[in-house]
Design a protein around this motif. Structure first.
Motif, PDB file in Angstrom:
ATOM      1  N   GLY A 118      10.382  20.551  39.730  1.00 21.60           N
ATOM      2  CA  GLY A 118       9.240  20.606  38.395  1.00 21.60           C
ATOM      3  C   GLY A 118       8.493  19.235  38.170  1.00 21.60           C
ATOM      4  O   GLY A 118       8.345  18.461  39.264  1.00 21.60           O
ATOM      5  N   GLU A 119       7.764  19.761  37.162  1.00 21.04           N
ATOM      6  CA  GLU A 119       7.439  18.821  37.058  1.00 21.04           C
ATOM      7  C   GLU A 119       7.513  17.437  36.539  1.00 21.04           C
ATOM      8  O   GLU A 119       6.945  16.336  35.993  1.00 21.04           O
ATOM      9  CB  GLU A 119       6.684  19.317  35.583  1.00 21.04           C
ATOM     10  CG  GLU A 119       4.922  20.244  35.535  1.00 21.04           C
ATOM     11  CD  GLU A 119       4.375  20.013  36.603  1.00 21.04           C
ATOM     12  OE1 GLU A 119       3.969  19.335  36.607  1.00 21.04           O
ATOM     13  OE2 GLU A 119       3.769  20.911  37.693  1.00 21.04           O
ATOM     14  N   ALA A 130       5.538  16.798  54.850  1.00 23.98           N
ATOM     15  CA  ALA A 130       5.438  17.953  53.922  1.00 23.98           C
ATOM     16  C   ALA A 130       6.473  19.119  53.600  1.00 23.98           C
ATOM     17  O   ALA A 130       6.845  19.042  52.500  1.00 23.98           O
ATOM     18  CB  ALA A 130       4.926  19.131  54.868  1.00 23.98           C
ATOM     19  N   ALA A 131       7.812  18.196  53.733  1.00 22.96           N
ATOM     20  CA  ALA A 131       8.487  18.478  53.654  1.00 22.96           C
ATOM     21  C   ALA A 131       9.021  18.014  52.395  1.00 22.96           C
ATOM     22  O   ALA A 131       9.941  18.540  52.058  1.00 22.96           O
ATOM     23  CB  ALA A 131      10.042  18.405  54.874  1.00 22.96           C
ATOM     24  N   HIS A 132       9.059  16.562  52.360  1.00 29.14           N
ATOM     25  CA  HIS A 132       9.315  15.213  51.042  1.00 29.14           C
ATOM     26  C   HIS A 132       8.467  16.489  49.937  1.00 29.14           C
ATOM     27  O   HIS A 132       8.873  16.539  48.876  1.00 29.14           O
ATOM     28  CB  HIS A 132       8.835  14.482  51.108  1.00 29.14           C
ATOM     29  CG  HIS A 132       9.001  14.080  50.186  1.00 29.14           C
ATOM     30  ND1 HIS A 132       9.809  13.236  49.215  1.00 29.14           N
ATOM     31  CD2 HIS A 132       8.028  13.573  48.864  1.00 29.14           C
ATOM     32  CE1 HIS A 132       9.854  12.888  48.560  1.00 29.14           C
ATOM     33  NE2 HIS A 132       8.247  12.672  47.935  1.00 29.14           N
ATOM     34  N   ASP A 133       7.005  16.684  50.196  1.00 35.97           N
ATOM     35  CA  ASP A 133       6.253  17.354  49.180  1.00 35.97           C
ATOM     36  C   ASP A 133       6.483  18.764  48.356  1.00 35.97           C
ATOM     37  O   ASP A 133       6.850  19.124  47.222  1.00 35.97           O
ATOM     38  CB  ASP A 133       4.825  17.859  49.682  1.00 35.97           C
ATOM     39  CG  ASP A 133       4.050  16.351  49.924  1.00 35.97           C
ATOM     40  OD1 ASP A 133       4.565  15.330  48.958  1.00 35.97           O
ATOM     41  OD2 ASP A 133       2.770  16.927  50.328  1.00 35.97           O
ATOM     42  N   ALA A 134       7.574  19.440  48.740  1.00 37.00           N
ATOM     43  CA  ALA A 134       7.672  21.157  49.101  1.00 37.00           C
ATOM     44  C   ALA A 134       9.336  20.561  48.239  1.00 37.00           C
ATOM     45  O   ALA A 134       9.875  21.496  47.168  1.00 37.00           O
ATOM     46  CB  ALA A 134       8.405  22.192  50.390  1.00 37.00           C
ATOM     47  N   TRP A 186       9.577  11.616  41.428  1.00 41.63           N
ATOM     48  CA  TRP A 186       7.871  11.252  42.249  1.00 41.63           C
ATOM     49  C   TRP A 186       7.204  11.566  42.252  1.00 41.63           C
ATOM     50  O   TRP A 186       5.888  11.238  42.355  1.00 41.63           O
ATOM     51  CB  TRP A 186       8.663  11.672  43.398  1.00 41.63           C
ATOM     52  CG  TRP A 186       9.678  11.182  44.495  1.00 41.63           C
ATOM     53  CD1 TRP A 186       9.753  10.154  45.464  1.00 41.63           C
ATOM     54  CD2 TRP A 186      11.177  11.969  44.517  1.00 41.63           C
ATOM     55  NE1 TRP A 186      10.908  10.331  45.547  1.00 41.63           N
ATOM     56  CE2 TRP A 186      11.615  10.839  44.994  1.00 41.63           C
ATOM     57  CE3 TRP A 186      11.745  13.052  43.781  1.00 41.63           C
ATOM     58  CZ2 TRP A 186      12.831  10.978  45.231  1.00 41.63           C
ATOM     59  CZ3 TRP A 186      13.040  12.795  43.973  1.00 41.63           C
ATOM     60  CH2 TRP A 186      13.696  11.940  44.228  1.00 41.63           C
ATOM     61  N   ARG A 187       6.988  12.096  40.682  1.00 41.25           N
ATOM     62  CA  ARG A 187       5.830  12.623  39.879  1.00 41.25           C
ATOM     63  C   ARG A 187       5.063  11.697  39.156  1.00 41.25           C
ATOM     64  O   ARG A 187       4.343  11.922  38.602  1.00 41.25           O
ATOM     65  CB  ARG A 187       5.367  14.539  39.516  1.00 41.25           C
ATOM     66  CG  ARG A 187       5.842  15.022  40.070  1.00 41.25           C
ATOM     67  CD  ARG A 187       5.923  16.727  39.461  1.00 41.25           C
ATOM     68  NE  ARG A 187       6.151  17.396  40.493  1.00 41.25           N
ATOM     69  CZ  ARG A 187       4.893  18.421  41.117  1.00 41.25           C
ATOM     70  NH1 ARG A 187       4.151  17.871  40.747  1.00 41.25           N
ATOM     71  NH2 ARG A 187       5.341  19.531  41.798  1.00 41.25           N
ATOM     72  N   GLN A 188       5.449  10.877  38.705  1.00 38.19           N
ATOM     73  CA  GLN A 188       5.796  10.021  37.849  1.00 38.19           C
ATOM     74  C   GLN A 188       5.060   8.707  38.466  1.00 38.19           C
ATOM     75  O   GLN A 188       5.308   8.181  39.040  1.00 38.19           O
ATOM     76  CB  GLN A 188       6.722   9.443  37.315  1.00 38.19           C
ATOM     77  CG  GLN A 188       7.723  10.997  36.672  1.00 38.19           C
ATOM     78  CD  GLN A 188       8.929  10.134  35.457  1.00 38.19           C
ATOM     79  OE1 GLN A 188       8.897   8.952  34.965  1.00 38.19           O
ATOM     80  NE2 GLN A 188       9.679  11.192  35.146  1.00 38.19           N
TER      81      GLN A 188
END
Length: 229
Positions: free
Chosen positions: A221-222, A211-215, A226-228
């Protein structure tokens, strides 16, 4: 170089008094790297499990009642080990039981010189210190929190990590290149690659850490890496 990290669980301390093997676990290493190939077998000892053995191993007579007896798995175990060195903590104990079981089957016994005793290595390296598997895990910072009960496969996986530390770290020889003319090195050895584990290891990250990593990623931002993918 193929090695087998091995552990057994038994009903007691001495096969001469009727004690038997109830579990074998083994992990294959190649050039000091775990290949993902393992051997694991529960065994019906054909005798009552003493209460203290049940407390240590978490195995019951009911659980073992439908498992094969050693006579049914002995040859397959020998085939898995082959002539590879066996890495064992307190090798005299496990070898005593394995060779007793093999002898009762009229199968070839395992040569004592085929075993490498990590207990002896640890005693030589740390004279006077505690050298149990748990103590060595603490010394090397190896996670053994899952070891609430003795289990042969889990213990062999932990011992594999301990063994690599005992012989000088996870890459003891830093063998980045191999001389193709080196004696005893085959084409198969040169082309060897680790196999994927049949069962992936369980993740060690906690729900709070995830949860801390996701926050943290959300704030980036996009375009966050880690979002790729």
């Amino acid at each position: 170089m193929r090695e087998i990290v091995l552990d057994t669980e038994t009903t007691g301390l001495d096969p001469k008094t009727g004690d038997r093997i109830v579990e074998i676990g083994a992990v294959e290493l190649f050039n000091h790297v775990a290949t993902g190939t393992t051997y694991h077998q529960y065994i019906n000892p054909k005798r009552d499990m003493p209460h203290e053995a049940f407390q240590v191993h978490g195995l019951s007579e009911e659980f073992l009642s439908d498992k094969p007896v050693f006579e049914q798995i002995g040859q397959a175990f020998l085939d898995f080990v082959g002539d590879s060195k066996m890495i064992i903590h307190n090798a005299s104990f496990d070898m005593k039981f394995l060779n007793a079981e093999l002898r009762w089957m009229n199968l070839p016994e395992l040569p004592w010189e085929q075993a490498i005793d990590t207990l002896a290595i640890a005693r030589k390296k740390f004279p006077g210190a505690q050298v149990s598997l748990d103590a060595l895990c603490r010394r090397y910072g190896i996670d053994n929190t899952a070891r609430t009960l003795h289990g042969a496969l889990l213990d062999s996986e932990i011992l594999a990590e301990v063994y690599l530390e005992l012989i000088g770290g996870r890459q003891p020889d830093f063998a980045l290149q191999v001389d193709q003319g080196q004696s005893g090195v085959s084409a198969a050895d040169l082309n060897w690659r680790p196999k994927p584990r049949p069962t992936p290891l369980a993740g060690r990250i906690t729900a709070q850490e995830q949860a801390a990593h996701d926050a943290f990623v959300e704030k980036m931002g996009e375009n966050a890496l880690w979002r790729q993918g």
